[in-house]
Design a protein around this motif. Structure first.
Motif, short mmCIF file in Angstrom:
data_model
loop_
_atom_site.label_atom_id
_atom_site.label_comp_id
_atom_site.label_asym_id
_atom_site.label_seq_id
_atom_site.Cartn_x
_atom_site.Cartn_y
_atom_site.Cartn_z
N GLY A 106 0.82 -1.21 0.00
CA GLY A 106 0.00 0.00 0.00
C GLY A 106 0.85 1.25 0.00
O GLY A 106 0.58 2.21 -0.73
N SER A 107 1.90 1.25 0.83
CA SER A 107 2.80 2.40 0.89
C SER A 107 3.57 2.57 -0.42
O SER A 107 3.69 3.68 -0.96
CB SER A 107 3.80 2.23 2.05
OG SER A 107 3.11 2.10 3.28
N LEU A 108 4.09 1.44 -0.95
CA LEU A 108 4.80 1.52 -2.23
C LEU A 108 3.86 1.94 -3.35
O LEU A 108 4.23 2.73 -4.23
CB LEU A 108 5.42 0.16 -2.56
CG LEU A 108 6.71 -0.24 -1.83
CD1 LEU A 108 7.12 -1.65 -2.22
CD2 LEU A 108 7.83 0.74 -2.13
N GLY A 109 2.64 1.37 -3.34
CA GLY A 109 1.67 1.71 -4.37
C GLY A 109 1.32 3.19 -4.36
O GLY A 109 1.14 3.82 -5.42
N TRP A 110 1.22 3.75 -3.15
CA TRP A 110 0.94 5.19 -3.05
C TRP A 110 2.14 5.99 -3.55
O TRP A 110 1.98 6.97 -4.27
CB TRP A 110 0.66 5.54 -1.59
CG TRP A 110 0.51 7.01 -1.33
CD1 TRP A 110 -0.59 7.77 -1.56
CD2 TRP A 110 1.50 7.87 -0.78
NE1 TRP A 110 -0.36 9.08 -1.20
CE2 TRP A 110 0.93 9.17 -0.71
CE3 TRP A 110 2.82 7.69 -0.34
CZ2 TRP A 110 1.63 10.27 -0.22
CZ3 TRP A 110 3.52 8.78 0.15
CH2 TRP A 110 2.92 10.05 0.21
N ALA A 111 3.36 5.54 -3.22
CA ALA A 111 4.57 6.28 -3.61
C ALA A 111 4.77 6.29 -5.12
O ALA A 111 5.13 7.33 -5.69
CB ALA A 111 5.79 5.68 -2.91
N VAL A 112 4.53 5.14 -5.79
CA VAL A 112 4.76 5.11 -7.23
C VAL A 112 3.72 5.95 -7.97
O VAL A 112 3.90 6.26 -9.16
CB VAL A 112 4.75 3.66 -7.78
CG1 VAL A 112 5.84 2.84 -7.15
CG2 VAL A 112 3.39 3.00 -7.61
N GLY A 113 2.65 6.34 -7.29
CA GLY A 113 1.67 7.22 -7.91
C GLY A 113 2.24 8.58 -8.27
O GLY A 113 1.66 9.31 -9.10
N PHE A 114 3.38 8.93 -7.67
CA PHE A 114 4.02 10.21 -7.98
C PHE A 114 4.96 10.11 -9.18
O PHE A 114 5.49 11.11 -9.65
CB PHE A 114 4.80 10.72 -6.76
CG PHE A 114 3.91 11.10 -5.60
CD1 PHE A 114 3.22 12.30 -5.60
CD2 PHE A 114 3.73 10.24 -4.54
CE1 PHE A 114 2.39 12.65 -4.55
CE2 PHE A 114 2.91 10.57 -3.47
CZ PHE A 114 2.23 11.79 -3.47
#
Length: 508
Positions: free
Chosen positions: A199-207
């Motif tokens: 979830g954290s990685l998925g949110w980060a790659v959104g940038f």
């Protein structure tokens, strides 16, 4: 060890009485020679055992935890990628995305039985480490996919490469921990915390720029896997006898304290008769079908839960964050069920409560699925909560894996039975995504209905398994005059199966 040994033992079958004594030649367990070398040494006390157990925990549990967490991260890479344009970039049509979810388990199913032989014949930890190296490279390669076919091929390969990991974990656990100790350790290393990481990685790659967001997610998780594979190769021991982080005396204590469970440690010799016994054993098929039913929610939710959340009106980045509570629910389920079993065993040692925790956890997941199926489509918050609690299936699933490991003796039978269970897991994960039709997005009523049915079938099947174990233990209690002895020279560390060994008792 290549020394041959001939022994005389009482041989039993699950459906009859104790048979006449007969000779069964075979290689002995790897621990037999070690226990004989220390036969004149003083015994160990509770304090020595506790110090050793703590030392084992500090070495094994973090590694076994990551052995489960990394594959769980890998499984959700397509579902996270789907939020960032994977379906559009690969030009997926119709139900092709569902087939990407299923493809992983075709590879797993194809390789789970060969991998069981790898785990028996080769060093367990080194096999897992080598597998992880290949798996990390393939995961990185998946990030370069340009169409449906390459992505399906990489998912099949990844499924095959993961096949030895979870069974290897449970094999290692049964080498080091008694049946009373296994539930709490299983709960510690088998959790849903991977979702918090993804979830954290998925949110980060959104940038990251949209053309590379989902691909970066594959590349990052692949590199993490490669780095971790080196750690496994260096620090995870293959078995207690060959472990380098404990002394010879500690090795003896480690295997001697396992004696009463009658499970043995390890035997690298393949014994064909144990396979035939496995096929005839009613427990085999009850546990197999239980894992077909109980894993259907996993197959559907792993691939479609982020899309369900996205369909409630949340952005892709927000959807990845809203997936994180599913990991918290899975972990809560694992802790409640497995720690509950552990504390009940300590408090009520004569009661069999593992199956009760399985059924109780499944009821929670079933109620959540009913709510997800019946709540109004515009009840977004309540539907989201129902989705979260539908992940409660993990705890019962883990307890059942522990029951399977604790109830299977004979090393060839044990590694093959692990393959049977995970074959059931694969079949359900292949089937489940196909009930989530693209035309029914984002509510997927057919898929949710199938999940509900699977809970009912799971509860029915595990109840039959519990009944069988109860009846078999009663029969053995009547037939076994040495039930209260700690040492059984006719069976200890002789790699006997649970059906051959009249002193063996099942947990349920």
């Amino acid at each position: 060890m290549t020394e041959k040994t001939t022994r005389r033992s009482n041989v039993t079958v699950a459906s009859g009485d104790v048979q006449d004594v007969k000779q069964i030649p075979r290689d002995r367990d790897i621990a037999a020679e070690l226990t004989e070398q220390f036969s004149n040494e003083p015994g160990f006390d509770r304090e020595e055992e506790q110090k050793l157990r703590w030392k084992i925990d500090m070495r094994l549990i973090p590694i076994l935890f990551m052995n489960i967490t990394l594959p769980a991260m890998d499984k959700v890479t397509p579902s996270t990628g789907a939020l960032y344009g994977l379906r559009e970039d690969l030009n997926l049509k119709g139900d092709q995305y569902a087939w990407i979810g299923s493809a992983f388990y075709f590879g797993y199913l194809f390789w789970c039985f060969p991998s069981s032989q790898i785990l028996q014949r080769l060093p367990v930890a080194k096999s897992i480490s080598g597998t992880m190296v290949a798996w990390g490279l393939v995961l990185i390669g998946a990030g370069f996919s340009k169409s449906f076919v390459p992505m399906v091929i990489t998912r099949i390969l990844l499924g095959a490469l993961e096949a030895p990991v979870a069974p290897g974990n449970f094999l290692i656990m049964t080498m080091w921990y008694t049946r009373k100790e296994q539930p709490v350790r299983t709960g510690l290393f088998y959790t849903g915390l991977a979702t918090l990481i993804t979830g954290s990685l998925g949110w980060a790659v959104g940038f990251i720029h949209s053309d590379l967001a989902w691909r970066s997610f594959f590349w990052i998780t692949g590199v993490i896997t490669l780095i971790y594979a080196v750690i496994v190769g260096i620090f995870l021991p293959d078995n207690p006898v060959k472990a380098k982080f404990i002394s010879q005396r500690e090795k003896y204590v480690a295997v001697e304290r396992m004696r009463a469970d009658q499970l043995g440690i390890e035997n690298k010799t393949f014994i064909r008769s144990q396979i035939w016994e496995l096929v005839k054993d009613p427990k085999t098929w009850l546990m197999f079908f239980f894992h077909v039913w109980v894993s259907i929610p996993n197959g559907g939710l792993t691939n479609f839960a982020p899309l369900i959340i996205n369909g409630l009106g949340y952005s892709p980045q927000r959807s990845t964050l809203l997936m994180m509570p599913t990991g918290a629910i899975q972990t809560l389920s694992s802790y409640l069920c497995n720690f509950g079993v552990y504390f009940c065993i300590r408090r009520f040692p004569n009661l069999q409560l593992r199956g009760a925790f399985v059924i109780g956890g499944l009821v929670v997941g079933m109620i959540a699925t009913v709510l997800l199926y019946t709540l109004p489509t515009d009840a977004y918050a309540r539907r989201l909560l129902a989705l979260y609690w539908s992940y409660f299936y993990l705890g019962p699933y883990i307890v059942s894996l522990g029951m399977n490991s604790a109830n299977t003796a004979g090393h060839t039978k044990k590694v093959t039975m692990n393959a049977v269970v995970f074959a059931g897991y694969c079949i359900s994960n292949i089937i489940a995504p196909q009930f989530f039709k693209a035309s029914q997005a984002p509510l997927y009523p057919l898929g949710i209905g199938v999940m509900l049915t699977s809970y009912v079938l799971s509860i029915s099947t595990i109840s039959l398994y519990m009944l069988y174990c109860w009846k078999e233990n009663r029969r053995r209690n009547r037939a076994d005059s040495g039930v209260d002895q700690r040492v059984h020279t006719d069976t200890d560390f002789n790699d006997m199966t649970d059906q051959e060994n009249v002193h063996f008792r099942y947990v349920w």
